[in-house]
Design a protein around this motif. Sequence first.
Motif, PDB file in Angstrom:
ATOM      1  N   TRP A 307     -12.365 -27.127  39.556  1.00  0.00           N
ATOM      2  CA  TRP A 307     -13.591 -26.347  39.480  1.00  0.00           C
ATOM      3  C   TRP A 307     -13.325 -24.881  39.148  1.00  0.00           C
ATOM      4  N   GLY A 308     -12.257 -24.325  39.682  1.00  0.00           N
ATOM      5  CA  GLY A 308     -12.080 -22.887  39.580  1.00  0.00           C
ATOM      6  C   GLY A 308     -13.130 -22.177  40.417  1.00  0.00           C
ATOM      7  N   GLU A 309     -13.525 -20.991  39.978  1.00  0.00           N
ATOM      8  CA  GLU A 309     -14.593 -20.257  40.680  1.00  0.00           C
ATOM      9  C   GLU A 309     -15.935 -20.848  40.273  1.00  0.00           C
ATOM     10  N   ASP A 332     -10.420 -27.056  44.533  1.00  0.00           N
ATOM     11  CA  ASP A 332     -11.350 -25.934  44.678  1.00  0.00           C
ATOM     12  C   ASP A 332     -12.581 -26.297  45.496  1.00  0.00           C
ATOM     13  N   ARG A 335     -12.913 -25.044  49.145  1.00  0.00           N
ATOM     14  CA  ARG A 335     -13.388 -23.696  49.463  1.00  0.00           C
ATOM     15  C   ARG A 335     -14.860 -23.681  49.853  1.00  0.00           C
ATOM     16  N   GLU A 353      -3.470 -25.247  50.594  1.00  0.00           N
ATOM     17  CA  GLU A 353      -4.912 -25.392  50.794  1.00  0.00           C
ATOM     18  C   GLU A 353      -5.234 -25.684  52.254  1.00  0.00           C
TER      19      GLU A 353
END
Length: 484
Positions: A307-309, A332, A335, A353
């Motif tokens: 996903w990234g940000e 991701d 998060r 993670e």
Amino acid sequence: MRYAYTVAQTRALENATMATVGEATLMQRAAHGLAGRAADLLARTRGTVYGSRVMIVVGPGNNGGDALYAGQRLARRGCSVTAVRALGRPHPDGLAALLAAGGRLVDGGGLSVDDLAGVDLVVDGLLGIGGRPGLPADVLALTAAATVRGLPVLAVDLPSGVVSDTGQAPSGSVHATRTVTFGCYKPGHLIEPAASRCGRIELVDIGLDLGGTVPALAAWDPDDVATHWPFPGPTSDKYARGVVGLDTGSDAYPGAGVLSTHGAVYGGAGMVRFLGAQRSAEIIARDLPNVVFGDGRVQCWLVGSGWGERADGDRAVADRVASGLPLVIDADGLRHLPDRLPGTVLLTPHAGELARLLQCERGDVTADPVAAVRSAADRTGATVLLKGATQLVATAGTETVEVAVPGPAWTGQAGSGDVLGGLCAAVLAAGVGARTAAVLAASVQAMTAARFVGPLPPQELARHCATVIGELGRGPGGRRGEHR
């Protein structure tokens, strides 16, 4: 399946048995088993037991006592046995028994590596399961020289210097050819890096009653994987095999979407529905024409890989959790976790993670991975698969942590975790619970890497997973064409 018990559990089990049969009997049982394994190793490496030269490195306590009593038995079989006093005072009764059988005792401080000349077997009876990490420099030099010279090293219960409960193995610890353990396995036998220090592990039954004790670890083997894999039956359709929905990849990381899809396809999903990044979809459409794009029926979701940000990450995860369907949250996506999750949700972090999730240092996770994965499961409510050299699965409120079948280090490359997420989703979609699905997926990926050895990229290993799964279905543990 192999079950491992902590030092505290092992001590309690031993004490309960000693209350019935006595400490001396328990030690003699251990010594008898150890001597038999030592004789077998000598016969395999030297061709004979009689006339062999055995060096026993001993410290204080019962671990050294087991080794000394085993030395007594070997001396009676015609071996020349030398006990090396390396730490503290040797077990007095064990030492007396060895000396009476014709063995001898020397002080380790006066030894050099040259004294290994002519030795056929080194027995590591220095420290037991409660020993401290690492070894004194002179002792380490002796055992290391034995390894360099190709001498077999037989560890008593656990290689000295490794940490039994956490699996840590400082550089100052023994590399054993074979480890003989008594009564039950210990976590250090199953968790890297200590597991690699053990060599071949042999369990000697000394009469411990394990029935009333919940094990700390349960380690799977390939037959267990074959027994639990959800093979389709003769009337199974794509929905019986399961439909996996994927929300993975991004414009910045399209490969994660592609690799997670490979994992789901070659993991045996009945249908794979990709609803992730457009760049990923374009690659998938060229390589995997069986993948479906667009909304529709889904029986398990995988989100987060690549996903990234992502600005809407909280909402995307919350919506999938609210659906009530089995869900894998990877990379991701970790998060964006809500405060509490159901056990049907599977989290798949690596050590870094997991450290972020637990708000600790990565070193805290790697120092005690069992405690870390159990803590993560209890804190989130989810099932947690900790990826790494040893892959561990924990569920909230469950004491026993599952250990997947180990594999070679070739899987330690970018993209392997994305494939593993897809494999997990494929097994979950077939109706398997999150805990078992995680162990099955991690095991199959490791078994595939062992079956197809070499630096194959993760997408190639993903394709080979289908071959390994098919072989499992034809093996003793699996029933081809029958859904479990």
